[in-house]
Motif scaffolding. Structure first.
Motif, short mmCIF file in Angstrom:
data_model
loop_
_atom_site.label_atom_id
_atom_site.label_comp_id
_atom_site.label_asym_id
_atom_site.label_seq_id
_atom_site.Cartn_x
_atom_site.Cartn_y
_atom_site.Cartn_z
N LEU A 146 0.82 -1.21 0.00
CA LEU A 146 0.00 0.00 0.00
C LEU A 146 0.85 1.26 0.00
CD1 LEU A 146 -3.10 -0.59 2.27
CD2 LEU A 146 -3.05 0.29 -0.05
N ARG A 147 1.96 1.21 0.71
CA ARG A 147 2.86 2.35 0.72
C ARG A 147 3.33 2.66 -0.69
NH1 ARG A 147 4.09 3.73 5.74
NH2 ARG A 147 3.97 1.83 6.98
N HIS A 148 3.72 1.62 -1.40
CA HIS A 148 4.20 1.83 -2.75
C HIS A 148 3.08 2.27 -3.67
CE1 HIS A 148 8.47 0.94 -2.80
NE2 HIS A 148 8.19 0.34 -1.68
N ALA A 189 0.73 4.14 -2.73
CA ALA A 189 0.51 5.56 -2.41
C ALA A 189 1.44 6.45 -3.24
CB ALA A 189 0.71 5.82 -0.92
N ILE A 190 2.69 6.05 -3.38
CA ILE A 190 3.59 6.85 -4.23
C ILE A 190 3.06 6.87 -5.64
CG2 ILE A 190 5.98 7.27 -4.85
CD1 ILE A 190 6.88 5.15 -3.08
N LEU A 208 0.01 6.50 -6.73
CA LEU A 208 -1.21 7.29 -6.87
C LEU A 208 -0.92 8.78 -6.76
CD1 LEU A 208 -3.69 5.15 -4.74
CD2 LEU A 208 -3.70 5.46 -7.22
N GLY A 209 -0.03 9.14 -5.85
CA GLY A 209 0.17 10.55 -5.58
C GLY A 209 1.16 11.23 -6.50
#
Lengths: 265, 265
Positions: A171-173, A175-176, A178-179
């Motif tokens: 999920l962290r990856h 997030a990058i 997506l953002g």
DNA sequence: CGCTGAATTGATAGAATTCAAGTTCTGTGG
DNA sequence: CCACAGAACTTGAATTCTATCAATTCAGCG
């Protein structure tokens, strides 16, 4: 929040056909003496699943509590805000985890395939909708049983923790992505990840089978379906990949695609 | 990947001043008999932290193993790809968890304040950069000690699992925000979350203190600093909020802001 | 009081979404 | 096996945003 839940559950009640594959034996109370009699006997996902570390007698106990369940394309396994009674291990097929905004906008946070676990809960309620991307078989594990295993089968517990940490990392990856990533980087990252996951590798060329449609890809990457389409076309015209059919991508230059995924020019 | 790590670590070596607040007693080997002698005695975050469920004698044991550490504004607690030896509980101040792309683009995945835990690892390595948004005190807990606690202090273990699940939940919602929300919805969501977190509530008006700058907000919400600025200005002109100073937002109509956060016109 | 970094504001260009066809694919029934 | 209908996908044109670039204002600090 509760109102939203009620509304959605009732509106979905019709389509919510619950198909279950009961264990083979006629009488469900006849507990199998070994897994050779239960659904675990032929489980194709065993090696990757949370039960892989179990000893034979533990496996038998585990098999007594689980049920397998066939979920057809588009059907849901569970929904956000629903009371969480089970966790599921994906046996075959693919599940999408999605969250919705009130106006229908959707974000898919993850695709889960064989060996992966779904059903993360918060305060007893599921956090997302879980739906089958294609015909999918899941292994249904009662949370109550898990609590029991906690002491008896620590390997289950640690395997589960591991899965949760994997999910966090993923999920962290995401997030990058997506953002901060551009559409080309997003699509490239998505395809590279798939290529690694499936690993149908032949040097610098990889064939990636897509179980999901463009819509799911769009909602996973935070794009519109049109942008997904245009971007794939662009990659095709660049010569990075070919699209033999809608659900098949042939990566012709994996290294190039990997570079594109990281934003190199 | 390793090359990247080396490069980044060496380039940061200069600024990496490690300030530690050692326990009060002169001789670190003189183990305190009770927490009244250690840093836990005056810990302002105890109630919200993972140690809150410990009994007195457990607390004493816990206190023997931890150290508090002051991290000044902008300094890092740990970095992505670094070997993970500790988890940290935030005592005061605020930590940002961030991931970088090679070209410097940054995505902040979370802000962590008092009582929250940082240091999630994958295969022994940290998953993100953890940096102090403002002067921050963290409680440093050796992972080895945690392993030991696993059996002796189950409440620690379950509190930790809970924190991890909270983080998953938070990240999922952040994924929707990053992938599907408009700038106004993003800023509104951010401020509402802050308002709830701080809870300096007086009816429909709330004062939100921002520890971080516009840049951090931008990198958290997947926007540019200019868009953050313009959007806040827009909300101010709409009459939803006031901006007494750069680090202070006065929400004048929380309900309105909540509606904006969910995309209602 | 001027300096410096942060934040705001303005103008412009670029990019992605939206709206609108058109095309291809797929599954079904004849 | 083919024809057909509906769905999925692609493509095109216009619009709307957001990012970018540039300039200005603001705030904190020596």
């Amino acid at each position: 929040m509760l109102k939203t839940l009620d509304t959605r559950i009732s509106s979905l009640a019709k389509s919510e056909v619950d198909i279950r594959l009961e264990p083979l034996e006629k009488n469900p109370k006849a507990k199998p003496k070994s897994i050779s009699e239960g659904p675990c006997a032929t489980c194709s996902a065993h090696n990757q699943a949370i039960c892989s570390g179990l000893k034979d007698h533990e496996m038998a106990e585990f098999a007594r509590n689980i049920r397998t369940r066939l979920v057809k394309t588009g059907q849901s396994v569970y929904r956000e805000f629903e009371e969480a009674k089970y966790v599921y291990s994906v046996v075959s097929g693919e599940i999408r985890l999605a969250n919705l905004l009130d106006d229908g906008r959707r974000q898919i946070t993850s695709f889960k395939s064989a060996g992966e676990v779904i059903g993360e809960q918060k305060k007893g309620y599921y956090q997302s909708d879980a739906e089958a991307v294609c015909d999918t078989v899941v292994c249904q594990i009662p949370i109550k049983a898990l609590d029991k295993y906690h002491k008896e089968m620590p390997s289950i517990q640690s395997a589960l923790s591991e899965k949760v940490l994997d999910e966090l990392h993923e999920l962290r990856h995401h997030a990058i992505l997506l953002g901060r990533k551009t559409p080309i980087e997003k699509i490239a990252t998505f395809l590279v990840d798939r290529a690694r996951k499936i690993g149908d590798d032949t040097g610098n060329k990889v064939e990636v089978k897509l179980t999901m449609g463009r819509n799911d890809i769009a909602d996973f990457l935070g794009l519109t379906i049109e942008t997904v389409s245009r971007t794939i076309t662009k990659l095709r015209k660049m010569g990075v990949l070919d699209v033999p059919s809608n659900h098949l991508i042939l990566i012709k230059d994996l290294e190039w695609l990997e570079n594109l995924a990281e934003g190199e020019k």
